[in-house]
Write an enzyme that holds these catalytic residues in place. Structure first.
Site, mmCIF file in Angstrom:
data_model
loop_
_atom_site.group_PDB
_atom_site.id
_atom_site.type_symbol
_atom_site.label_atom_id
_atom_site.label_comp_id
_atom_site.label_asym_id
_atom_site.label_seq_id
_atom_site.Cartn_x
_atom_site.Cartn_y
_atom_site.Cartn_z
ATOM 1 C CD GLU A 397 -2.586 1.535 -5.725
ATOM 2 O OE1 GLU A 397 -3.090 1.505 -4.591
ATOM 3 O OE2 GLU A 397 -2.864 2.419 -6.574
ATOM 4 C CG HIS A 464 -11.353 -2.815 1.338
ATOM 5 N ND1 HIS A 464 -12.370 -2.043 0.825
ATOM 6 C CD2 HIS A 464 -10.337 -1.957 1.597
ATOM 7 C CE1 HIS A 464 -11.988 -0.776 0.783
ATOM 8 N NE2 HIS A 464 -10.761 -0.700 1.244
#
Length: 658
Positions: A397, A464
């Site tokens: 990322e 998540h």
């Protein structure tokens, strides 16, 4: 030291010598000024000039170079006036950053130089984005990015090289191995014998050079850059050299054994090349003296002129304005009729229209290409727009956010999809220290949208399901939006992509397929920073956003006896203070509802602002209804108890009865 002049003429060799000598004399002047107390800090590159000068001369003038602290020769070889550089170093208003940053922490599009930030490694990913823009545009260009041997231990180094290798990006990754990361020697930095050997692990070429031999650096870099312009691919170059001064002058050199100074003094890049030119009859002692005297006069004049430049003056409004690239965020009304769309489909529609409008828009993210993304938002995009613009990324990322900034620097727009908002933590530095600060520091836009699938409700657990918008709402330079309806999702996404500033775009996973609404066809945008008033009432006002909007609507639908104003903020940075103030005046009672945890959630900022600016209109304390101050559990029973929704009714009744 052996020099191979190849086919270079005497004037060409003399020109290289002057390029090499000039930054050395500037450095010597800086050390004098430091001793005189006229400057406060200096990162010396004495002994390393051949790398910066040789590699810069090997590049074409319109190719990007991303240097570091000890690469003064890059700036001087690109003919940046010393007066301008000195103004930058002294924090003058005429410097590249107007006194907002120091040393080489700046960029200049005029000279195609992109400076570093103090975190060192992140700039390597910017080179990925710059080179990718050239590759997509089919421009035969190379990009050169520097790093030190110490920064090769950072994750950003590995991520950037891996991305470049996978995508065959035409980049020279140049390691200046000067033996020490500040005071830490190389044997405490890495275990491999040579850093160039790391190229093997990425499946790319590696070249090791004598970094003190100006002709070896210049000739080899020229050969490599000419080749990768025609056959794009990254190459790792390790230049062996030595830092003859401290990391910066205040740190000294006591930690370096004297014998190393003695050995490397014999390899001085300026003295050895000078001796070679004397031997070749290109220089004489008198011409050396004349060149040096001429340079010293130039340097003295430029330095003194810079000292006379004005200091920055305090201008709060200008400081605030310069955090963002100028952009009028106004709504563009839809022209076409509406159709029923799911929240997810509205986002897809917005992305598709943006890709059609902007041929320079590049989408990047894990599994977003043929697979269509974890939530299938970009399904079919590869067939429509091609794999060059819809790019699967390695799991890195930080590098991808940095590449997004590099794309922006080189004339593209970028959208980066976090597979889950939780995963942004490993790209955090690039967002808050590169994207957010670039325009403020040197006036360069960061035209990047980061999409953030966020939130709970699906039993996905601690990694998540987080609501992490407050990580970004407190960072100046970022815009943060959070649509609650399909109509807003499309209009805000298109507005975010039109905006040249970095926008963090939160989209709630729970709403993807569970929520539908009327969405206009074609292009339209919403104003970033404008809230929606969904209901009007006088008993109290609920201020919320995201999934909280639907919790509030559900509750008020069940309790029609409650006359509440309901505000959907829609944008969190900037946020609509005017609409909030009007609601405070109309109701006197405020409940702030959000899915994020209570402590330090964005609701605390709204509450503080209301208390500071609207206190006289309040009939009760501003109250907050938020999720528990714990991580998010996976179990539905535990998750339901965790979420703010479980306490909404209790808080509404408490506020009404106050």
């Amino acid at each position: 030291m052996q020099f191979d002049r190849k086919q270079k003429t005497n004037p060409e060799l003399l020109a290289i010598y002057k390029r090499l000598l000039y930054p050395r004399l500037v450095e010597e002047k800086m050390l004098i000024l430091l001793r005189q107390g006229r400057i406060g800090k200096w990162f010396s590159g004495i002994g390393q000039e051949a790398i910066a000068v040789g590699s810069t001369l090997a590049m074409q003038s319109d190719e990007y170079i991303l240097p570091m602290h000890r690469n003064l020769g890059v700036f001087t070889s690109r003919d940046i006036p010393l007066k301008k550089l000195m103004a930058q170093w002294q924090g003058k208003v005429t410097g590249f950053t107007k006194g907002r940053d120091r040393s080489f922490h700046f960029g200049t599009q005029e000279h195609k130089i992109i400076g570093m930030i103090s975190h060192l490694g992140p700039q390597m990913a910017l080179a990925d984005g710059i080179a990718l823009a050239d590759l997509i545009a089919e421009k035969p260009k190379a990009t050169l990015v520097f790093t030190g041997e110490g920064a090769t231990s950072e994750g950003d180094f590995h991520e950037a090289i891996n991305v470049a290798a996978v995508w065959n990006l035409p980049i020279i990754f140049l390691i200046e191995n000067n033996g020490y990361g500040l005071s830490t020697p190389i044997n405490e930095q890495f275990k491999c014998k040579h850093l160039v050997d790391r190229a093997i692990g990425y499946g790319i070429e590696g070249v090791q050079l004598d970094g003190n031999n100006i002709l070896e650096v210049y000739d080899k870099l020229k050969e490599l850059t000419e080749d990768i312009r025609k056959n794009p691919r990254p190459i790792l170059v390790e230049c062996l050299t030595f830092r003859m001064r401290g990391h910066e002058e205040a740190s000294g050199t006591k930690y370096v054994p004297q014998h190393l100074f003695d050995e490397w003094a014999q390899k001085d890049p300026v003295k050895n090349f000078e001796d070679f030119l004397l031997h070749e009859g290109i220089l004489t002692e008198s011409t050396i003296s004349a060149i040096r005297n001429d340079f010293k006069k130039q340097i003295d004049g430029e330095v003194e002129a810079a000292f006379a430049e004005p200091e920055p003056k305090s201008n709060i409004q200008q400081e605030l304005a310069d955090m963002y690239s100028p952009h009028a965020s106004t709504a563009v009304a839809p022209l076409l009729p509406s159709t029923e769309k799911r929240y997810l489909d509205a986002i897809t529609d917005g992305l598709r229209i943006a890709m059609q409008r902007h041929s320079n828009l590049v989408l990047m993210g894990q599994d977003i290409a043929e697979y269509g993304g974890a939530f299938k938002i970009t399904e079919g995009f590869v067939a429509e727009f091609g794999k060059a613009r819809v790019r699967n990324t390695p799991i890195c990322e930080s590098a991808i956010v940095g590449a997004g900034l590099g794309l922006s620097i080189n004339g593209c727009k970028a959208m980066v999809e976090m597979q889950f908002a939780d995963f942004v933590s490993v790209g955090f530095n690039q967002i808050v220290n590169n994207l957010a600060k670039t325009h403020y520091r040197w006036g360069e836009k960061a035209d990047v949208v980061v999409r953030m699938p966020t939130g709970a409700g699906t039993g996905a657990g601690p990694f998540h399901s987080q609501s992490n918008e407050a990580w970004f709402t407190k960072t100046p330079g970022l815009k943060v939006v959070y649509p609650a309806f399909p109509y807003d999702a499309k209009g805000l996404l298109l507005a975010a992509i039109e905006d040249p500033n970095p926008v963090i775009y939160f989209e709630h996973k729970y709403l993807y397929r569970s929520l539908t609404g009327l969405v206009p066809e074609g292009f339209y945008t919403l104003e970033i920073g404008k809230a929606n008033v969904l209901r009007h009432g006088t008993q109290l006002c609920i201020i919320t956003y995201g999934l909280g909007v639907h919790w509030a609507l559900d509750y008020l639908n069940i309790h029609p006896e409650i006359a509440a104003t309901l505000i959907d903020l829609v944008s969190l940075q900037p946020w609509d203070k005017e609409t909030v103030a009007a609601a405070v005046k109309a109701t006197g009672k405020i409940l702030i509802l959000h899915e994020d945890t209570l402590s330090s959630g964005f609701g605390g900022e709204i509450s503080a602002w209301i208390n500071e600016h609207c206190f006289e209109y309040l009939d009760a304390p501003v109250m907050r209804c938020a999720s528990l101050d714990t991580a998010i559990p996976m179990s539905k029973v535990l998750e339901d108890d965790f979420l703010a929704k479980a306490r909404l009714g209790e808080m509404v009744q408490k506020l009404i009865s106050y």
